[in-house]
Design an enzyme around this catalytic site. Structure first.
Site, mmCIF file in Angstrom:
data_model
loop_
_atom_site.group_PDB
_atom_site.id
_atom_site.type_symbol
_atom_site.label_atom_id
_atom_site.label_comp_id
_atom_site.label_asym_id
_atom_site.label_seq_id
_atom_site.Cartn_x
_atom_site.Cartn_y
_atom_site.Cartn_z
ATOM 1 N N CYS A 70 -3.628 4.914 -3.819
ATOM 2 C CA CYS A 70 -3.559 3.969 -2.692
ATOM 3 C C CYS A 70 -4.623 4.301 -1.655
ATOM 4 O O CYS A 70 -5.170 3.401 -1.022
ATOM 5 C CB CYS A 70 -2.171 3.956 -2.080
ATOM 6 N N GLU A 102 4.656 -0.312 2.029
ATOM 7 C CA GLU A 102 3.474 0.555 1.878
ATOM 8 C C GLU A 102 2.580 -0.151 0.874
ATOM 9 O O GLU A 102 2.723 0.013 -0.335
ATOM 10 C CB GLU A 102 3.883 1.931 1.368
HETATM 11 P P1 NAD Z 1 2.739 -4.356 -7.491
HETATM 12 O O1 NAD Z 1 2.996 -4.862 -6.118
HETATM 13 O O2 NAD Z 1 2.264 -5.293 -8.524
HETATM 14 O O3 NAD Z 1 4.090 -3.718 -8.076
HETATM 15 C C1 NAD Z 1 4.819 -2.767 -7.334
HETATM 16 C C2 NAD Z 1 6.291 -3.036 -7.564
HETATM 17 O O4 NAD Z 1 6.644 -4.287 -6.972
HETATM 18 C C3 NAD Z 1 6.634 -3.141 -9.041
HETATM 19 O O5 NAD Z 1 7.859 -2.505 -9.263
HETATM 20 C C4 NAD Z 1 6.706 -4.639 -9.250
HETATM 21 O O6 NAD Z 1 7.497 -5.031 -10.339
HETATM 22 C C5 NAD Z 1 7.290 -5.102 -7.942
HETATM 23 N N1 NAD Z 1 7.034 -6.502 -7.607
HETATM 24 C C6 NAD Z 1 5.957 -7.252 -7.937
HETATM 25 N N2 NAD Z 1 6.090 -8.492 -7.427
HETATM 26 C C7 NAD Z 1 7.261 -8.513 -6.745
HETATM 27 C C8 NAD Z 1 7.955 -9.517 -5.991
HETATM 28 N N3 NAD Z 1 7.465 -10.744 -5.822
HETATM 29 N N4 NAD Z 1 9.128 -9.185 -5.424
HETATM 30 C C9 NAD Z 1 9.642 -7.933 -5.563
HETATM 31 N N5 NAD Z 1 9.045 -6.961 -6.283
HETATM 32 C C10 NAD Z 1 7.861 -7.248 -6.859
HETATM 33 O O7 NAD Z 1 1.779 -3.106 -7.338
HETATM 34 P P2 NAD Z 1 1.231 -2.145 -8.505
HETATM 35 O O8 NAD Z 1 0.137 -2.829 -9.227
HETATM 36 O O9 NAD Z 1 2.379 -1.619 -9.284
HETATM 37 O O10 NAD Z 1 0.672 -0.919 -7.680
HETATM 38 C C11 NAD Z 1 -0.630 -0.828 -7.207
HETATM 39 C C12 NAD Z 1 -0.670 -1.188 -5.743
HETATM 40 O O11 NAD Z 1 0.199 -0.326 -5.017
HETATM 41 C C13 NAD Z 1 -2.043 -0.987 -5.148
HETATM 42 O O12 NAD Z 1 -2.329 -2.058 -4.281
HETATM 43 C C14 NAD Z 1 -1.893 0.316 -4.367
HETATM 44 O O13 NAD Z 1 -2.806 0.468 -3.312
HETATM 45 C C15 NAD Z 1 -0.489 0.195 -3.885
HETATM 46 N N6 NAD Z 1 0.060 1.496 -3.504
HETATM 47 C C16 NAD Z 1 0.263 1.749 -2.172
HETATM 48 C C17 NAD Z 1 0.735 2.998 -1.768
HETATM 49 C C18 NAD Z 1 0.944 3.321 -0.304
HETATM 50 O O14 NAD Z 1 1.512 4.366 0.008
HETATM 51 N N7 NAD Z 1 0.507 2.478 0.617
HETATM 52 C C19 NAD Z 1 1.025 3.977 -2.732
HETATM 53 C C20 NAD Z 1 0.819 3.676 -4.080
HETATM 54 C C21 NAD Z 1 0.341 2.418 -4.452
#
Ligand code: NAD
Length: 469
Positions: free
Chosen positions: A269, A235
């Protein structure tokens, strides 16, 4: 087996309203990841054999405990990410509600029987997939984690959860509380950032990686899972368009646009990320939107004012302002906002821009901040064509009095969710699949139970009588 050499420096958390340090976590490294996954594997057989009603009972008890500490969770959430307290409380209560829903739905999740030969029995039976890695973001930390964890647990999976490094304390408090209602190893929490998430998602004993977060992290996870055979649920972020058609009340439309752009500081999001406004209402719409933007303030005190917290941190503010600054340099106009304020914290004002080109990053990419970028278009068709011409596919909104336009739009938009005449909303039980860069699979709703289970087809025939000469 895990991948190597992560950056495991301690992570300091600052309150984005004051810059004060509010905590520090030590990221989990390869050994802790191995240990957590190993415990999840060890707990798996017994949890899978636990009756669905008993699993649901544990999740229901956990939901009640989460509800009881919702205010504490909201305060933690506010101090780590700047999310206004009332919104954060809403998120914590939504988490309890989500756990309750999955506790109800889990025992009702079922397979099928098939129509084969009279003497045979043919079944399609859903079963737990095994170990689920639930990797979550900071912007709605408790509710998002509750969805993935709740659906995984009630279907008999064990879970290793890695909350965001920007909201680790609220993440841990929530997950440890849920885990206290479960047998050892059924739910384990790991602190850490991307490198810890990467170790977890590349672990050979993980069967599902369920990630909610950025497109970049989702892509890295998909690559890692391609090497292990794990199922991936993604997501990711979006770049949601809002189409404002001719004939709408421009003041009402401006209120919708402001809500979609500024709620949670634009860090939802499904925030409105780009607006296509018909020239017939554009002047009035822009004037009303600029006026509405000034009502989104840090501490609302007057009638009609709404809470606009700081961005999650200064890194996020730099990202948002880079998009705005590039647009302004390219000839865009800031009707209000558009400048980084002085003082402590990661504040950014509610901003309205117009005069954008389709090539600008603020139009093409997710900004994730309190910015309403408006492109004035000559026709509904032009607005729809530009809205569709984008590789993201999370959600979209259309404001129109013309039901033929609404129909045309919801069929044409390649997104998971389309909203007509309301920027947020939807009935309980709704679930959607994001498209394109925004991810894959059902990340919430009843269908998440299907995603968390593997369906096995079983064909059973009677054993023929033993032949005796
Ligand atoms: P992010 O991807 O930086 O982090 C999300 C999670 O992924 C964190 O726990 C992070 O530590 C982990 N992560 C980061 N790099 C990784 C890797 N290489 N391998 C495995 N895990 C990794 O995102 P964020 O800044 O925390 O959140 C904001 C983003 O999330 C925005 O783009 C937003 O649109 C999206 N979001 C989407 C939804 C949806 O339902 N589609 C809901 C909420 C947020």
């Amino acid at each position: 087996m895990t991948t190597a050499v992560p950056d495991l420096a301690d992570i300091e958390i600052r309150d984005p309203a004051t810059d004060e340090v509010v905590g520090c976590v030590r990221p989990a490294g390869p050994e802790q990841v191995d240990d957590a996954v190993g415990r999840a594997v060890a707990a798996g057989a017994a949890w899978a054999r636990t009756s669905p009603a008993d699993r649901a009972g544990a999740v229901k008890d956990a939901a009640a405990a989460v509800r009881a500490v919702a205010e504490e969770l909201a305060r933690l959430n506010e101090s780590e990410t700047g999310r206004p307290y009332d919104d954060a409380l809403g998120g914590a209560l939504a988490a309890a509600g989500t756990l309750e829903q999955y506790a109800e739905l889990g025992p009702l999740h079922r397979g099928r029987s098939l129509q084969g030969n009279w003497s045979a029995t043919d079944l399609m039976v859903p079963g737990p997939r095994g170990v689920v890695a639930a990797i979550t973001p900071w912007n709605d930390p408790v509710a998002v984690a509750a969805g993935l964890i709740g659906a995984a647990l009630v279907t008999g999976n064990t879970v290793v959860h890695k909350p965001s490094e920007r909201s680790p304390h609220v993440g841990r408090r929530f997950a440890d509380l849920v885990a206290s209602f479960l047998p050892d190893g059924v739910l384990t929490v790991l602190d850490g950032a991307g490198p810890t998430g990467a170790l977890l998602s590349a672990h050979a004993a993980v069967d599902v990686v369920a990630h909610v977060g950025s497109i970049a992290a989702g892509r890295a996870i998909a690559e890692a899972a391609a090497g292990t055979g794990a199922k991936v649920l993604l997501e990711n972020g979006g770049n949601d368009p809002l189409i404002v058609d001719d004939g709408v009340d421009p003041v009402w439309a401006a209120g919708q646009a402001a809500l979609g752009s500024y709620a949670n500081g634009g860090q939802v999001c499904v925030s409105v990320e780009r607006i296509y406004c018909h020239a017939g209402v554009a002047d009035e719409f822009l004037a009303a939107l600029a006026e509405e933007a000034t009502r989104w303030v840090y501490r609302p005190s007057a009638e009609g004012e709404k809470a606009l917290g700081p961005l999650v941190d200064r890194r996020q503010r730099e990202h948002v302002h880079a998009h705005v600054a590039e647009a302004l340099q390219g000839g865009a106009v800031a009707h209000v906002g558009g400048a980084v304020p002085d003082g402590a914290g990661a504040f950014y004002p509610a901003t309205v821009l117009s005069g954008l080109t389709p090539q600008m990053r603020i139009v093409r990419e997710e900004t994730f901040g309190p910015v309403a970028p408006v492109r004035v278009v000559d026709s509904f068709e032009q607005g729809l064509a530009e809205a569709v011409d984008d590789p993201h596919g999370l959600a979209a909104t259309v404001l129109t009095p013309d039901m033929a336009h609404a129909q045309e739009a919801w069929r044409a938009l390649r997104v998971g969710t389309v909203k007509v005449n309301a920027v947020f909303g939807g009935a309980p039980g709704g679930a959607a699949e994001p498209r394109g860069l925004s991810g894959t699979g059902f990340g919430y709703g009843p269908e998440l139970l299907d995603e968390m289970t593997a369906t096995k087809t079983v064909h059973v025939e009677p054993c023929p009588p033993r032949h005796r000469p």
